[in-house]
Design a protein around this motif. Structure first.
Motif, PDB file in Angstrom:
ATOM      1  N   TYR A 163       0.864  -1.177   0.000  1.00  0.00           N
ATOM      2  CA  TYR A 163       0.000   0.000   0.000  1.00  0.00           C
ATOM      3  C   TYR A 163       0.903   1.231   0.000  1.00  0.00           C
ATOM      4  CZ  TYR A 163      -3.296  -3.589   1.278  1.00  0.00           C
ATOM      5  OH  TYR A 163      -4.048  -4.736   1.273  1.00  0.00           O
ATOM      6  N   LYS A 165       1.649   5.573   0.344  1.00  0.00           N
ATOM      7  CA  LYS A 165       1.307   6.912   0.822  1.00  0.00           C
ATOM      8  C   LYS A 165       2.426   7.848   0.402  1.00  0.00           C
ATOM      9  CE  LYS A 165       3.164   6.566   5.609  1.00  0.00           C
ATOM     10  NZ  LYS A 165       4.085   7.715   5.683  1.00  0.00           N
ATOM     11  N   PRO A 248      -2.191   8.762   2.410  1.00  0.00           N
ATOM     12  CA  PRO A 248      -2.439   7.514   1.685  1.00  0.00           C
ATOM     13  C   PRO A 248      -2.945   7.798   0.274  1.00  0.00           C
ATOM     14  CG  PRO A 248      -3.345   7.400   3.898  1.00  0.00           C
ATOM     15  CD  PRO A 248      -2.937   8.821   3.676  1.00  0.00           C
ATOM     16  N   VAL A 249      -2.474   6.999  -0.680  1.00  0.00           N
ATOM     17  CA  VAL A 249      -2.895   7.149  -2.077  1.00  0.00           C
ATOM     18  C   VAL A 249      -3.247   5.783  -2.637  1.00  0.00           C
ATOM     19  CG1 VAL A 249      -1.605   9.267  -2.538  1.00  0.00           C
ATOM     20  CG2 VAL A 249      -0.483   7.065  -2.874  1.00  0.00           C
ATOM     21  N   SER A 250      -4.107   5.789  -3.627  1.00  0.00           N
ATOM     22  CA  SER A 250      -4.516   4.538  -4.269  1.00  0.00           C
ATOM     23  C   SER A 250      -3.486   4.141  -5.322  1.00  0.00           C
ATOM     24  CB  SER A 250      -5.881   4.708  -4.929  1.00  0.00           C
ATOM     25  OG  SER A 250      -5.779   5.591  -6.042  1.00  0.00           O
ATOM     26  N   TRP A 251      -3.520   2.869  -5.714  1.00  0.00           N
ATOM     27  CA  TRP A 251      -2.629   2.435  -6.786  1.00  0.00           C
ATOM     28  C   TRP A 251      -3.019   3.067  -8.117  1.00  0.00           C
ATOM     29  CZ3 TRP A 251       2.040   0.969  -6.365  1.00  0.00           C
ATOM     30  CH2 TRP A 251       2.468   0.340  -5.188  1.00  0.00           C
ATOM     31  N   GLU A 252      -4.272   3.400  -8.283  1.00  0.00           N
ATOM     32  CA  GLU A 252      -4.679   4.121  -9.496  1.00  0.00           C
ATOM     33  C   GLU A 252      -3.989   5.488  -9.558  1.00  0.00           C
ATOM     34  OE1 GLU A 252      -7.412   0.916  -8.731  1.00  0.00           O
ATOM     35  OE2 GLU A 252      -6.750   2.565  -7.432  1.00  0.00           O
ATOM     36  N   GLU A 253      -3.886   6.163  -8.411  1.00  0.00           N
ATOM     37  CA  GLU A 253      -3.196   7.452  -8.382  1.00  0.00           C
ATOM     38  C   GLU A 253      -1.703   7.287  -8.641  1.00  0.00           C
ATOM     39  OE1 GLU A 253      -5.585  10.338  -5.369  1.00  0.00           O
ATOM     40  OE2 GLU A 253      -4.859   8.469  -4.475  1.00  0.00           O
ATOM     41  N   ARG A 273     -10.880  13.684   1.024  1.00  0.00           N
ATOM     42  CA  ARG A 273     -10.334  12.387   0.608  1.00  0.00           C
ATOM     43  C   ARG A 273     -10.815  11.275   1.546  1.00  0.00           C
ATOM     44  NH1 ARG A 273      -6.383  11.843  -3.074  1.00  0.00           N
ATOM     45  NH2 ARG A 273      -5.429  10.067  -1.987  1.00  0.00           N
ATOM     46  N   ASP A 277     -12.865   8.243   0.108  1.00  0.00           N
ATOM     47  CA  ASP A 277     -12.144   6.981  -0.036  1.00  0.00           C
ATOM     48  C   ASP A 277     -12.045   6.176   1.242  1.00  0.00           C
ATOM     49  OD1 ASP A 277     -11.564   7.756  -2.686  1.00  0.00           O
ATOM     50  OD2 ASP A 277      -9.744   8.800  -2.059  1.00  0.00           O
ATOM     51  N   LEU A 280      -7.345   4.540   3.059  1.00  0.00           N
ATOM     52  CA  LEU A 280      -6.761   3.646   2.058  1.00  0.00           C
ATOM     53  C   LEU A 280      -5.726   2.697   2.665  1.00  0.00           C
ATOM     54  CD1 LEU A 280      -6.361   6.230  -0.850  1.00  0.00           C
ATOM     55  CD2 LEU A 280      -7.949   4.296  -0.788  1.00  0.00           C
TER      56      LEU A 280
END
Length: 294
Positions: A163, A165, A248-253, A273, A277, A280
């Motif tokens: 995961y 971030k 935290p960021v998504s894998w899409e981002e 966010r 979301d 994440l």
């Protein structure tokens, strides 16, 4: 006159709320405290049962910065602490942040929150692994995202889930939930994977810290898996020019990142966010995807 507030039945003196801590954006200490109250639910979950270290910057990022593991002078008697293993101090203790009142007391000191990869009741047994991807100019977080994608695939091959971030500075952190594992073993595995990344992407990656090796490359820092090391906690503000968040960021981002500004988040971004979301990094807390090192 110092304002007094009551949080969860505890009396906290909040000082200098109008003081501008981030001149670049005009962000005040009061706004910083409001931010921490807003993200408390998510942040406290990541601080739970971990000894917390503080990077203090009471006069803003342009003032004096100092890192402390010991409870700060004047720590209230109701703030909980936990024993921590230190070779130089057998009686060492560190603050824990289990609730909103402790969080707001600590935030009033103007701090970054840092934690080890292990919990207080299992010292040096990591329940997460971390890779700190640090770009050397002219590389940016864009290059970090390319390396993160390679690491994610390699970790998946070993049955591990990663995961991401932002660091809140220039780079990216990858976090991997683990079944509790001795920190020494996690450190060996992480170093080996960083070396593999360098071998696979020699023009993009270095696993060594020497600054002469880093221009235009991403330093895959595996060292924060050592039991004595810490990493900036998810959702902590950073002592940078602007009030950036380790977000935290998504894998899409990560996959769509095309410029450095795509993965910069300020304190004002986080409420929306979280509302959209959720957290994440929730799997790091629930350990529902905790892996076992091969």
């Amino acid at each position: 006159m110092t304002p007094i507030t009551w949080v969860e039945g505890r009396r906290i003196a909040l000082s200098r709320l109008e003081k501008v801590l981030y001149p670049a954006t005009g962000t005040t200490k009061g706004e910083v405290l409001h931010y921490y109250a807003t993200v408390a639910g998510a942040l406290l979950a990541h601080l739970h049962n971990r000894p917390v270290s503080f990077l203090r910057y009471p006069d803003g990022p342009g003032g004096q910065l100092f890192f402390t593991k010991n409870p700060p002078p004047g720590t209230p008697s109701w703030v909980t602490t936990t024993p921590v293993p230190r070779s130089e101090d057998s009686g060492a203790r560190q603050v824990t942040v289990p609730d909103l009142s402790t969080l707001m007391w600590a935030a009033n000191l103007v701090v970054e929150f840092h934690t080890p990869q292990w919990q207080a009741d299992a010292p040096a047994r990591a329940d997460r692994m971390v890779f700190d991807l640090d770009p050397g100019a002219p590389a940016t977080v864009v290059e970090c995202c390319l390396v993160a994608r390679w690491l994610r695939e390699r970790l998946t091959a070993d049955g591990l889930h990663a995961y991401a971030k932002t660091s809140g500075s220039k780079g990216l952190h990858l976090l991997v939930p683990l079944e509790p594992t001795p920190s020494e073993r996690v450190s060996r595995y992480a170093k080996g994977l960083a070396q593999e990344a360098e071998a696979a992407l020699p023009d993009l990656v270095t696993h060594r810290m020497a600054k002469t090796l880093r221009p235009g490359k991403v330093f895959v820092d595996h060292s924060q898996n050592a039991a004595a090391k810490t990493t900036a906690a998810p959702y902590t503000l950073r002592a940078r020019e602007r009030p950036t968040v380790s977000a935290p960021v998504s894998w899409e981002e990560v996959e769509s990142c095309g410029r450095a500004g795509d993965l910069v988040f300020l304190l004002g971004d986080m409420e929306a966010r979280l509302s959209r979301d959720g957290d994440l990094l929730g799997p790091l807390i629930n350990l529902n995807r905790a892996g076992r090192l091969p």
